[in-house]
Design a protein around this motif. Structure first.
Motif, PDB file in Angstrom:
ATOM      1  N   MET A   1       0.839  -1.194   0.000  1.00  0.00           N
ATOM      2  CA  MET A   1       0.000   0.000   0.000  1.00  0.00           C
ATOM      3  C   MET A   1       0.877   1.247   0.000  1.00  0.00           C
ATOM      4  O   MET A   1       1.968   1.249   0.555  1.00  0.00           O
ATOM      5  N   TYR A   2       0.356   2.280  -0.616  1.00  0.00           N
ATOM      6  CA  TYR A   2       1.140   3.494  -0.799  1.00  0.00           C
ATOM      7  C   TYR A   2       0.398   4.710  -0.263  1.00  0.00           C
ATOM      8  O   TYR A   2      -0.835   4.762  -0.295  1.00  0.00           O
ATOM      9  N   ASP A   3       1.163   5.678   0.181  1.00  0.00           N
ATOM     10  CA  ASP A   3       0.620   6.995   0.510  1.00  0.00           C
ATOM     11  C   ASP A   3       1.104   7.961  -0.565  1.00  0.00           C
ATOM     12  O   ASP A   3       2.322   8.092  -0.776  1.00  0.00           O
ATOM     13  N   LEU A   4       0.187   8.611  -1.252  1.00  0.00           N
ATOM     14  CA  LEU A   4       0.536   9.539  -2.326  1.00  0.00           C
ATOM     15  C   LEU A   4       0.566  10.958  -1.775  1.00  0.00           C
ATOM     16  O   LEU A   4      -0.427  11.441  -1.216  1.00  0.00           O
ATOM     17  N   ILE A   5       1.698  11.617  -1.942  1.00  0.00           N
ATOM     18  CA  ILE A   5       1.886  12.954  -1.360  1.00  0.00           C
ATOM     19  C   ILE A   5       2.424  13.885  -2.448  1.00  0.00           C
ATOM     20  O   ILE A   5       3.487  13.631  -3.007  1.00  0.00           O
ATOM     21  N   GLY A   6       1.690  14.925  -2.753  1.00  0.00           N
ATOM     22  CA  GLY A   6       2.116  15.844  -3.807  1.00  0.00           C
ATOM     23  C   GLY A   6       2.224  17.277  -3.338  1.00  0.00           C
ATOM     24  O   GLY A   6       1.716  17.653  -2.286  1.00  0.00           O
ATOM     25  N   ASP A   7       2.913  18.081  -4.148  1.00  0.00           N
ATOM     26  CA  ASP A   7       2.929  19.548  -3.995  1.00  0.00           C
ATOM     27  C   ASP A   7       3.287  20.025  -2.590  1.00  0.00           C
ATOM     28  O   ASP A   7       2.548  20.803  -1.991  1.00  0.00           O
TER      29      ASP A   7
ATOM     30  N   LYS B   1       4.198  16.859   9.917  1.00  0.00           N
ATOM     31  CA  LYS B   1       2.914  16.586  10.579  1.00  0.00           C
ATOM     32  C   LYS B   1       2.114  15.535   9.810  1.00  0.00           C
ATOM     33  O   LYS B   1       1.497  14.650  10.405  1.00  0.00           O
ATOM     34  N   LEU B   2       2.126  15.646   8.492  1.00  0.00           N
ATOM     35  CA  LEU B   2       1.388  14.682   7.660  1.00  0.00           C
ATOM     36  C   LEU B   2       1.972  13.283   7.808  1.00  0.00           C
ATOM     37  O   LEU B   2       1.232  12.306   7.992  1.00  0.00           O
ATOM     38  N   LEU B   3       3.299  13.176   7.751  1.00  0.00           N
ATOM     39  CA  LEU B   3       3.940  11.862   7.882  1.00  0.00           C
ATOM     40  C   LEU B   3       3.605  11.234   9.236  1.00  0.00           C
ATOM     41  O   LEU B   3       3.313  10.031   9.316  1.00  0.00           O
ATOM     42  N   ALA B   4       3.627  12.052  10.273  1.00  0.00           N
ATOM     43  CA  ALA B   4       3.288  11.539  11.607  1.00  0.00           C
ATOM     44  C   ALA B   4       1.840  11.056  11.648  1.00  0.00           C
ATOM     45  O   ALA B   4       1.544   9.979  12.177  1.00  0.00           O
TER      46      ALA B   4
ATOM     47  N   GLY C   1      17.132   9.567  11.647  1.00  0.00           N
ATOM     48  CA  GLY C   1      16.960  10.702  10.758  1.00  0.00           C
ATOM     49  C   GLY C   1      16.104  10.462   9.534  1.00  0.00           C
ATOM     50  O   GLY C   1      15.914  11.372   8.731  1.00  0.00           O
ATOM     51  N   VAL C   2      15.575   9.247   9.370  1.00  0.00           N
ATOM     52  CA  VAL C   2      14.792   8.930   8.170  1.00  0.00           C
ATOM     53  C   VAL C   2      13.381   8.490   8.560  1.00  0.00           C
ATOM     54  O   VAL C   2      13.210   7.623   9.418  1.00  0.00           O
ATOM     55  N   TYR C   3      12.385   9.093   7.913  1.00  0.00           N
ATOM     56  CA  TYR C   3      11.000   8.720   8.176  1.00  0.00           C
ATOM     57  C   TYR C   3      10.656   7.422   7.452  1.00  0.00           C
ATOM     58  O   TYR C   3      10.956   7.253   6.265  1.00  0.00           O
ATOM     59  N   LYS C   4      10.031   6.512   8.192  1.00  0.00           N
ATOM     60  CA  LYS C   4       9.610   5.248   7.585  1.00  0.00           C
ATOM     61  C   LYS C   4       8.300   4.787   8.183  1.00  0.00           C
ATOM     62  O   LYS C   4       7.939   5.165   9.301  1.00  0.00           O
ATOM     63  N   HIS C   5       7.591   3.982   7.403  1.00  0.00           N
ATOM     64  CA  HIS C   5       6.339   3.390   7.867  1.00  0.00           C
ATOM     65  C   HIS C   5       6.557   1.889   7.963  1.00  0.00           C
ATOM     66  O   HIS C   5       7.238   1.307   7.116  1.00  0.00           O
ATOM     67  N   PRO C   6       5.982   1.230   8.996  1.00  0.00           N
ATOM     68  CA  PRO C   6       6.219  -0.206   9.149  1.00  0.00           C
ATOM     69  C   PRO C   6       5.656  -1.053   8.007  1.00  0.00           C
ATOM     70  O   PRO C   6       6.143  -2.163   7.768  1.00  0.00           O
ATOM     71  N   GLU C   7       4.639  -0.552   7.299  1.00  0.00           N
ATOM     72  CA  GLU C   7       4.005  -1.367   6.254  1.00  0.00           C
ATOM     73  C   GLU C   7       3.905  -0.694   4.898  1.00  0.00           C
ATOM     74  O   GLU C   7       3.807  -1.366   3.879  1.00  0.00           O
ATOM     75  N   ARG C   8       3.892   0.629   4.895  1.00  0.00           N
ATOM     76  CA  ARG C   8       3.594   1.325   3.645  1.00  0.00           C
ATOM     77  C   ARG C   8       4.797   2.118   3.131  1.00  0.00           C
ATOM     78  O   ARG C   8       5.752   2.369   3.856  1.00  0.00           O
ATOM     79  N   GLN C   9       4.676   2.504   1.859  1.00  0.00           N
ATOM     80  CA  GLN C   9       5.691   3.301   1.204  1.00  0.00           C
ATOM     81  C   GLN C   9       5.033   4.598   0.727  1.00  0.00           C
ATOM     82  O   GLN C   9       3.879   4.587   0.299  1.00  0.00           O
ATOM     83  N   ALA C  10       5.763   5.676   0.800  1.00  0.00           N
ATOM     84  CA  ALA C  10       5.246   6.942   0.274  1.00  0.00           C
ATOM     85  C   ALA C  10       5.637   7.082  -1.193  1.00  0.00           C
ATOM     86  O   ALA C  10       6.723   6.665  -1.592  1.00  0.00           O
ATOM     87  N   ILE C  11       4.732   7.631  -1.980  1.00  0.00           N
ATOM     88  CA  ILE C  11       5.084   8.036  -3.344  1.00  0.00           C
ATOM     89  C   ILE C  11       4.871   9.545  -3.431  1.00  0.00           C
ATOM     90  O   ILE C  11       3.738  10.041  -3.320  1.00  0.00           O
TER      91      ILE C  11
ATOM     92  N   PRO D   1      16.396  11.267   1.813  1.00  0.00           N
ATOM     93  CA  PRO D   1      16.805  10.076   2.589  1.00  0.00           C
ATOM     94  C   PRO D   1      15.750   8.970   2.583  1.00  0.00           C
ATOM     95  O   PRO D   1      16.100   7.787   2.606  1.00  0.00           O
ATOM     96  N   MET D   2      14.471   9.351   2.546  1.00  0.00           N
ATOM     97  CA  MET D   2      13.413   8.332   2.471  1.00  0.00           C
ATOM     98  C   MET D   2      13.526   7.541   1.174  1.00  0.00           C
ATOM     99  O   MET D   2      13.372   6.321   1.160  1.00  0.00           O
ATOM    100  N   ILE D   3      13.793   8.234   0.083  1.00  0.00           N
ATOM    101  CA  ILE D   3      13.935   7.569  -1.217  1.00  0.00           C
ATOM    102  C   ILE D   3      15.191   6.698  -1.226  1.00  0.00           C
ATOM    103  O   ILE D   3      15.157   5.540  -1.631  1.00  0.00           O
TER     104      ILE D   3
END
Ligand SMILES: [Mn+2]
Length: 103
Positions: A1-7, A17-20, A29-39, A60-62
């Motif tokens: 599953m993905y989280d789509l984040i634009g602009d 705040k959104l990532l949290a 120093g790197v934001y990560k989700h236990p199950e999902r990936q951000a696009i 760094p996330m990429i």
């Protein structure tokens, strides 16, 4: 599953705040989700107050594999602004007008 984040456009504080809110947390120093990936859908730069900070969160996330990204038109414009025009010596692919330089 993905989280789509634009602009994001330099709004690093809002991105944090959104990532949290989406369940990402910061490790070494790197934001990560236990199950999902951000696009990320591009437009990281221009306009906002924290452009460098935005890139310091996203890149760094990429690099760590926690996110993917496509380029936005604002990144394309920035690259073209800094790329010499091979057909017109001394000029760039994006014109160095006052407006473009300010941006
Ligand atoms: Mn945009």
């Amino acid at each position: 599953m993905y989280d789509l984040i634009g602009d994001i456009h330099g709004h690093a504080s809002e991105l944090v705040k959104l990532l949290a809110a989406l369940g990402y947390s910061r490790h070494k120093g790197v934001y990560k989700h236990p199950e999902r990936q951000a696009i990320f859908l591009g437009d990281f730069i221009d306009r906002g107050p924290q452009i460098r900070e935005t890139l310091e969160i996203v890149r760094p996330m990429i690099d760590a594999g926690f996110a993917l990204s496509v380029m936005g038109n604002h990144e394309l414009n920035a690259l073209a602004y800094h790329t010499p025009d091979p057909d017109k010596p001394g000029e760039y692919l994006r014109k160095h007008s006052d407006k473009n330089t300010k941006q």
